[in-house]
Enzyme design. Structure first.
Site, PDB file in Angstrom:
ATOM      1  N   GLU A   1       1.230  -7.467  -5.692  1.00 37.79           N
ATOM      2  CA  GLU A   1       0.521  -8.621  -6.229  1.00 37.79           C
ATOM      3  C   GLU A   1       0.695  -8.683  -7.746  1.00 37.79           C
ATOM      4  OE1 GLU A   1      -3.065  -9.435  -4.153  1.00 37.79           O
ATOM      5  OE2 GLU A   1      -4.156  -9.775  -6.004  1.00 37.79           O
TER       6      GLU A   1
ATOM      7  N   PHE B   1      -5.412  -9.735 -11.295  1.00 37.65           N
ATOM      8  CA  PHE B   1      -5.082  -9.621  -9.870  1.00 37.65           C
ATOM      9  C   PHE B   1      -5.779 -10.751  -9.132  1.00 37.65           C
ATOM     10  CE2 PHE B   1      -3.523  -5.782  -7.302  1.00 37.65           C
ATOM     11  CZ  PHE B   1      -2.409  -5.616  -8.083  1.00 37.65           C
TER      12      PHE B   1
ATOM     13  N   HIS C   1      -0.501  -9.129   3.729  1.00 40.57           N
ATOM     14  CA  HIS C   1      -0.131  -9.314   2.326  1.00 40.57           C
ATOM     15  C   HIS C   1       0.852 -10.473   2.252  1.00 40.57           C
ATOM     16  CE1 HIS C   1       1.144  -8.556  -1.759  1.00 40.57           C
ATOM     17  NE2 HIS C   1       0.203  -7.643  -1.871  1.00 40.57           N
TER      18      HIS C   1
ATOM     19  N   GLN D   1      -5.676  -7.238   7.073  1.00 37.40           N
ATOM     20  CA  GLN D   1      -5.126  -7.966   5.932  1.00 37.40           C
ATOM     21  C   GLN D   1      -3.608  -8.133   6.039  1.00 37.40           C
ATOM     22  OE1 GLN D   1      -5.197  -6.494   1.569  1.00 37.40           O
ATOM     23  NE2 GLN D   1      -6.508  -8.298   1.643  1.00 37.40           N
TER      24      GLN D   1
ATOM     25  N   HIS E   1      -0.843  -5.429   6.099  1.00 36.32           N
ATOM     26  CA  HIS E   1      -0.874  -4.628   4.885  1.00 36.32           C
ATOM     27  C   HIS E   1      -2.033  -3.637   4.822  1.00 36.32           C
ATOM     28  CE1 HIS E   1      -0.273  -3.582   0.716  1.00 36.32           C
ATOM     29  NE2 HIS E   1      -1.472  -4.011   0.381  1.00 36.32           N
TER      30      HIS E   1
ATOM     31  N   ARG F   1      -5.691 -12.831  -1.158  1.00 33.82           N
ATOM     32  CA  ARG F   1      -4.562 -12.631  -0.254  1.00 33.82           C
ATOM     33  C   ARG F   1      -4.628 -13.430   1.031  1.00 33.82           C
ATOM     34  NH1 ARG F   1      -3.937  -6.137  -1.154  1.00 33.82           N
ATOM     35  NH2 ARG F   1      -3.042  -6.413  -3.226  1.00 33.82           N
TER      36      ARG F   1
ATOM     37  N   ARG G   1     -10.018  -7.810   1.648  1.00 27.34           N
ATOM     38  CA  ARG G   1     -10.063  -6.910   0.502  1.00 27.34           C
ATOM     39  C   ARG G   1      -9.335  -7.523  -0.679  1.00 27.34           C
ATOM     40  NH1 ARG G   1      -6.357  -3.331  -1.817  1.00 27.34           N
ATOM     41  NH2 ARG G   1      -4.867  -3.390  -0.107  1.00 27.34           N
TER      42      ARG G   1
ATOM     43  N   LEU H   1       6.592  -3.735   0.338  1.00 27.75           N
ATOM     44  CA  LEU H   1       5.692  -4.556  -0.456  1.00 27.75           C
ATOM     45  C   LEU H   1       6.293  -4.968  -1.801  1.00 27.75           C
ATOM     46  CD1 LEU H   1       2.676  -5.584  -0.541  1.00 27.75           C
ATOM     47  CD2 LEU H   1       2.329  -3.718  -2.137  1.00 27.75           C
TER      48      LEU H   1
HETATM   49  C1  LIG Z   1       2.768  -0.783  -0.110  1.00 26.28           C
HETATM   50  C2  LIG Z   1       1.314  -0.734  -0.429  1.00 26.28           C
HETATM   51  C3  LIG Z   1       0.865  -0.939  -1.721  1.00 26.28           C
HETATM   52  C4  LIG Z   1      -0.484  -0.876  -2.036  1.00 26.28           C
HETATM   53  N1  LIG Z   1      -0.888  -1.125  -3.311  1.00 26.28           N
HETATM   54  C5  LIG Z   1      -2.207  -1.065  -3.609  1.00 26.28           C
HETATM   55  C6  LIG Z   1      -2.663  -1.329  -4.921  1.00 26.28           C
HETATM   56  O1  LIG Z   1      -1.877  -1.618  -5.821  1.00 26.28           O
HETATM   57  N2  LIG Z   1      -3.977  -1.259  -5.183  1.00 26.28           N
HETATM   58  C7  LIG Z   1      -4.895  -0.929  -4.214  1.00 26.28           C
HETATM   59  O2  LIG Z   1      -6.078  -0.840  -4.525  1.00 26.28           O
HETATM   60  N3  LIG Z   1      -4.481  -0.660  -2.963  1.00 26.28           N
HETATM   61  C8  LIG Z   1      -3.170  -0.725  -2.620  1.00 26.28           C
HETATM   62  N4  LIG Z   1      -2.765  -0.467  -1.345  1.00 26.28           N
HETATM   63  C9  LIG Z   1      -3.705   0.092  -0.377  1.00 26.28           C
HETATM   64  C10 LIG Z   1      -3.886   1.584  -0.648  1.00 26.28           C
HETATM   65  O3  LIG Z   1      -2.684   2.138  -1.099  1.00 26.28           O
HETATM   66  C11 LIG Z   1      -4.319   2.367   0.580  1.00 26.28           C
HETATM   67  O4  LIG Z   1      -5.372   1.712   1.199  1.00 26.28           O
HETATM   68  C12 LIG Z   1      -4.770   3.758   0.189  1.00 26.28           C
HETATM   69  O5  LIG Z   1      -3.769   4.422  -0.524  1.00 26.28           O
HETATM   70  C13 LIG Z   1      -5.172   4.581   1.382  1.00 26.28           C
HETATM   71  O6  LIG Z   1      -5.462   5.886   0.954  1.00 26.28           O
HETATM   72  P1  LIG Z   1      -6.132   6.941   1.908  1.00 26.28           P
HETATM   73  O7  LIG Z   1      -6.419   8.140   1.093  1.00 26.28           O
HETATM   74  O8  LIG Z   1      -7.252   6.308   2.631  1.00 26.28           O
HETATM   75  O9  LIG Z   1      -5.035   7.258   3.018  1.00 26.28           O
HETATM   76  P2  LIG Z   1      -3.447   7.594   2.925  1.00 26.28           P
HETATM   77  O10 LIG Z   1      -2.929   7.682   1.574  1.00 26.28           O
HETATM   78  O11 LIG Z   1      -2.802   6.659   3.883  1.00 26.28           O
HETATM   79  O12 LIG Z   1      -3.398   9.046   3.508  1.00 26.28           O
HETATM   80  C14 LIG Z   1      -3.676   9.329   4.846  1.00 26.28           C
HETATM   81  C15 LIG Z   1      -3.524  10.808   5.030  1.00 26.28           C
HETATM   82  O13 LIG Z   1      -3.987  11.192   6.309  1.00 26.28           O
HETATM   83  C16 LIG Z   1      -3.066  12.041   6.934  1.00 26.28           C
HETATM   84  N5  LIG Z   1      -3.242  11.856   8.372  1.00 26.28           N
HETATM   85  C17 LIG Z   1      -3.292  10.699   9.066  1.00 26.28           C
HETATM   86  N6  LIG Z   1      -3.535  10.948  10.364  1.00 26.28           N
HETATM   87  C18 LIG Z   1      -3.647  12.284  10.485  1.00 26.28           C
HETATM   88  C19 LIG Z   1      -3.903  13.157  11.581  1.00 26.28           C
HETATM   89  N7  LIG Z   1      -4.104  12.696  12.812  1.00 26.28           N
HETATM   90  N8  LIG Z   1      -3.929  14.490  11.334  1.00 26.28           N
HETATM   91  C20 LIG Z   1      -3.726  14.977  10.080  1.00 26.28           C
HETATM   92  N9  LIG Z   1      -3.494  14.192   9.023  1.00 26.28           N
HETATM   93  C21 LIG Z   1      -3.457  12.865   9.229  1.00 26.28           C
HETATM   94  C22 LIG Z   1      -1.727  11.645   6.372  1.00 26.28           C
HETATM   95  O14 LIG Z   1      -0.857  12.735   6.408  1.00 26.28           O
HETATM   96  C23 LIG Z   1      -2.103  11.314   4.935  1.00 26.28           C
HETATM   97  O15 LIG Z   1      -2.094  12.479   4.161  1.00 26.28           O
HETATM   98  C24 LIG Z   1      -1.413  -0.575  -1.018  1.00 26.28           C
HETATM   99  C25 LIG Z   1      -0.974  -0.383   0.279  1.00 26.28           C
HETATM  100  C26 LIG Z   1       0.377  -0.534   0.595  1.00 26.28           C
HETATM  101  C27 LIG Z   1       0.793  -0.481   2.022  1.00 26.28           C
END
Ligand SMILES: Cc1cc2nc3c(=O)[nH]c(=O)nc-3n(C[C@H](O)[C@H](O)[C@H](O)COP(=O)(O)OP(=O)(O)OC[C@H]3O[C@@H](n4cnc5c(N)ncnc54)[C@H](O)[C@@H]3O)c2cc1C
Ligand code: SF4
Ligand code: FES
Lengths: 248, 567
Positions: free
Chosen positions: B245, B117, B232, B230, B344, B276, B379, B242
């Site tokens: 990468e 990566f 992407h 960030q 991103h 990135r 990141r 997306l």
């Molecule tokens: C398309 C894409 C691909 C990616 N690929 C990678 C990768 O390959 N490798 C990597 O390391 N990272 C990757 N990332 C980044 C990574 O996926 C995210 O940073 C990570 O999944 C975030 O997880 P999280 O648990 O913090 O939040 P999320 O998975 O975003 O979950 C947020 C949660 O909070 C809840 N929520 C939000 N606001 C409220 C509220 N006010 N009240 C109640 N619930 C709420 C939502 O319902 C959800 O359940 C990628 C990001 C994108 C956009």
């Protein structure tokens, strides 16, 4: 860019207004090539009618939020192009077999209940190694088809059985079960399959294959039903030969 | 009034991991505005970093090397103690996820497969084809089913109740029934993800509004490093979905309209696998200097996978292929993919330490909504999935400690009072005013993408700043169509919009003040990194006048002395 005016007829219903039957509302929206049904719905809610209810999240066909009936066919709204039907009138309805909460939003509780019923997690009896549990590339590939399921319930909506028998486990849950049964690391006792060894289980399927058509991820839930049936028959014959001793 | 010992907000990776860690001992409630499986984490494609040293070319990889790459990638803004903890935990949590059933792709020796990566010295990104987020989130959700975690699906948190330096709970809206419910809890952990949807061009799910950062900010909790956004390098034109990468990790090329692999001009050694921020700037420069391709959907660069061949594409990147077919009608086996950079990831967020703690007792944050900071100014790919699970886990451990060692008295009256305020707000939004919330949001997104993007200048940031103040003024007159609170997505959007305006306000203010270029924050008018003045975190706190007040905080440096960042 070329654009045409389309009519979207959307089923409306509010479960809190008991005396009002479902009805359709029509909206006219300009459609350009590439515009998906989900984008149309967002536009309607943002600009025309703020009361319209539908679910969405990823807008890229991976989160399973937006399955619905689009011109009679079940699909994800976010991956369906508005211009792909050869008609400028498009009818949108909620997934069948599930109660409507509001408009295109259905109550997914029965779907999740069945999912939980089949024990959708890896079951181990041996001690785990310090590092990863070894698995060959071949073994990993064997579960690929089922791992791809996004739990969108399209198959559940398309299946003719739940409407006759609400206790029927349903295609997605079978696919999930088979995902674990086929996983080389899973050690659930063979007898646990007994839980799906009846009409509510794998024998309830009429093999009309509508789930295969409806699935946006090529999971082919019917394959899992066939697979589970075979394993059950094999287990049964083994049990007979071992004179009823429970052999896993 | 509902009560839980611990309240988790968010059902993505961070939230589920925290809940799974606590539910055996405590009465845990997990609230999420969408069903956990619909969380944005599901969309992660490329992989999760851990120095397992499984790749034949990485037999001498170690967590220390992973830490170094992370710190260097962060342009030295990461807190090094926190980065060390994350990288040390990495193999533990990857093995744990595997034991819980995560179907990682495999190497021929039956170990977990790892791919190269960007910005990493070794191929250490563990993956499952190009659906790594999908398999990780499914595994953690399955684990939560196994553990019987109490999940409140489609309950959105609207406010946080803080008093006396302590967190007392939250106010939630049960979306399906329209009830406004006060929830009392001894500890609350936010795991609400990023705010990508404040930008017009974003790879994020529609649900990534960032309300989970705005809510604690309004409750007086400091927010850190928000100017680091960030972009992407490779999102599909039109939808900005997306293209992982991993496409470049597997050997994909970036090509301009002259047929050149232009990365040669910018980073001849790392080429397409530079970090990135650098690749995004290179693409943007190519487009601005007329070497992009033109189309109705905007100017673009090509991501060419054709030379990888059908077999490799089908085996390693099948999800990418189906996205291309579904969303733009292109088969990457036969044609290059048209891409552009897009927002991103949010490096900034709720100011936490390496135990997910904030300055308010009993209030924690983990995952993308938090800023520890392990990502600093930029990141690395594969480090965010890692961050979510590691700090979800460590947050759970810290909460357990807190509950065991403290006598916690909760103020019910305070919570009830806050509930009344929320009800008032909703009444106001549904009864008076004339502005459509969507119109304001549309202007906000346009402004952010146009003026607060990959390259920034004082003039443009000032324009954005003025615009945001103007939109905040307009927001006072917002009105939604229906007063019914159940299944009212327009209402939810309007409530979240206020938080989005706050977030943008902080991003732009931080960016205006930071007169240097570091990681993802690039000022055309100050193109140098200036460690003497700016090797520090930006901290925004809600001031008495309702405006953000900015202060700064030292970066923790342990063993890696800041040097020029060369690849
Ligand atoms: C398309 C894409 C691909 C990616 N690929 C990678 C990768 O390959 N490798 C990597 O390391 N990272 C990757 N990332 C980044 C990574 O996926 C995210 O940073 C990570 O999944 C975030 O997880 P999280 O648990 O913090 O939040 P999320 O998975 O975003 O979950 C947020 C949660 O909070 C809840 N929520 C939000 N606001 C409220 C509220 N006010 N009240 C109640 N619930 C709420 C939502 O319902 C959800 O359940 C990628 C990001 C994108 C956009
Ligand atoms: S099997 Fe297919 S249709 Fe059924 S839930 Fe899974 S992805 Fe959806
Ligand atoms: S919005 Fe996620 S599948 Fe359609």
């Amino acid at each position: 860019m070329r654009s045409d005016s389309y009519t979207f007829k959307i089923l409306r219903y509010d479960s809190t207004e008991h005396d009002r039957e479902p009805y359709f509302t029509s909206y006219r929206v300009r459609v350009i090539p590439g515009l998906t049904i989900l984008m149309v719905l967002l536009r309607i809610r943002d600009e025309i009618d703020g009361t319209l209810a539908f679910r969405s999240s990823c807008r890229s066909a991976v989160c399973g939020s937006c399955a619905m009936v689009i011109n009679g066919k079940i699909d994800l709204a976010c991956r369906t192009q508005a211009a792909s039907f050869g008609t400028d009138t498009i009818i949108l309805e909620p997934l069948p077999n599930l109660q409507i909460i509001k408009d295109l939003v259905v109550d997914m509780t029965p779907f999740w209940k069945m999912y939980e019923k089949i024990k959708p997690y890896l079951i181990r009896r041996n001690q785990n190694p310090e590092k990863e549990i070894p698995q060959t590339e071949e073994e990993r590939k064997r579960i690929d088809q089922y791992v791809n399921c996004i739990l969108c319930a399209s198959c559940y909506g398309a299946c003719p059985v739940p409407s006759k028998d609400p206790d029927y486990i349903g295609p997605a849950a079978f696919a999930k079960l088979e995902r674990f049964v086929l996983d080389s690391r899973d050690e659930r006792p063979k007898r646990s399959l007994e839980a799906v060894n009846d009409d509510k289980g794998v024998w309830g399927c009429d093999m009309v294959l509508r789930c295969i058509d409806a699935c946006p991820k090529d999971v082919r839930p019917t394959d899992s039903i066939v697979g589970l049936r075979k394993q059950l028959l094999k287990y049964k014959s083994k049990k007979i030969f071992s004179m009823g001793k429970d052999e896993d | 009034m509902l009560y839980h010992d611990v309240l988790i907000v968010g059902g993505g990776l961070a939230g589920l991991r925290a809940a799974v860690g606590l539910c055996d001992k405590y009465n845990v409630g997990l609230f999420s505005k969408v069903h956990p499986i619909r969380s944005h984490s599901i969309a992660a494609q490329g992989g999760i970093n851990a120095a397992l040293a499984n790749n034949p070319e990485a037999k001498d990889d170690t967590w220390e090397k992973h830490t170094f790459d992370t710190v260097k990638g962060s342009d030295y803004l990461a807190d090094q103690d926190a980065a060390e903890i994350m990288c040390k935990e990495a193999s533990i949590i990857v093995y744990e996820m595997e034991h819980w059933g995560c179907p990682f792709s495999r190497f021929p020796d039956n170990s977990i497969a790892q791919r190269p990566f960007g910005g990493a010295g070794y191929p250490r990104t563990c993956y499952s084809t190009d659906i790594t987020g999908h398999v990780l989130l499914n595994t953690l959700f399955e684990r939560s089913v196994y553990k019987g975690v109490n999940i409140y699906s489609e309950y959105i948190v609207l406010a946080l109740v803080v008093g006396d330096g302590k967190c007392h709970g939250v106010i939630v809206l049960d979306q399906l029934n329209g009830r406004i419910i006060p929830v009392l809890a001894k500890a609350t952990l936010f795991a609400t993800g990023g705010y990508g949807r404040v930008y017009y061009y974003s790879t994020n799910a529609l649900t990534n509004t960032g309300s989970g950062i705005g809510i604690p900010y309004r409750a007086g909790i400091p927010i850190k490093d928000m100017e680091f956004v960030q972009f992407h390098p490779t999102s599909l034109i039109g939808t900005n979905i997306l293209m992982t990468e991993g496409c470049r990790g597997e050997g994909g090329y970036l090509v301009n309209n002259k047929g050149e692999r232009f990365m040669e001009r910018y980073v001849p050694k790392a080429m397409e696998l530079a970090p990135r921020d650098i690749v995004s700037r290179s693409i943007q420069t190519e487009i601005e200097e007329g070497r992009g391709f033109e189309s109705e959907l905007g100017n673009y660069i090509q991501l060419d996978l054709r030379h990888l061949g059908e077999k490799k594409i089908m085996e390693k990147l099948p999800g990418i292929r189906s996205i291309c077919l579904d969303f733009i009608g292109i088969d990457p086996i036969l044609e290059p993919i048209p891409i552009m950079p897009a927002q991103h990831y949010s490096m900034g967020g709720i100011d936490t330490d390496e135990k997910a703690e904030t300055i308010v007792k009993g209030f924690y944050a983990a995952g993308e909504c938090a800023c520890v900071s392990v990502h600093g100014a930029n990141r690395l790919g594969g480090n965010s999935l890692l961050d979510t699970i590691v700090f979800g886990k460590l947050g759970a451990i810290a909460i357990e400690e807190y509950l065991q060692t403290n006598e916690i008295k909760l103020d019910e009256k305070l919570v009830m009072g806050r509930k009344t305020e929320v009800e008032e707000t909703i009444k106001k939004l549904t009864h008076s005013g004339h502005e459509k919330p969507f119109k304001i949001l549309e202007e906000l997104r346009g402004t952010m993408s146009q003026y607060v993007g990959i390259f920034r200048t004082k003039e443009e940031l000032q324009l954005a700043f003025n615009k945001i103040l103007e939109l905040k003024e307009k927001y006072k007159h917002v009105k939604v169509s229906s007063p019914k609170p159940h299944m009212n997505y327009e209402l939810i959007g309007a409530i979240e919009l206020e938080y989005m305006l706050d977030i943008c306000h902080i991003i732009v203010l931080g960016a205006l003040l930071r007169e240097e270029s570091r990681g993802a924050h690039w000022r055309r008018d100050f193109p140098e990194r200036k460690d003497a003045d700016w090797l520090k975190h930006t901290v925004a706190t809600l001031g008495k006048d309702g405006e953000p007040s900015i202060s700064y905080k030292d970066v923790v440096i342990t063993r890696y002395t800041p040097m020029e960042r060369k690849y």
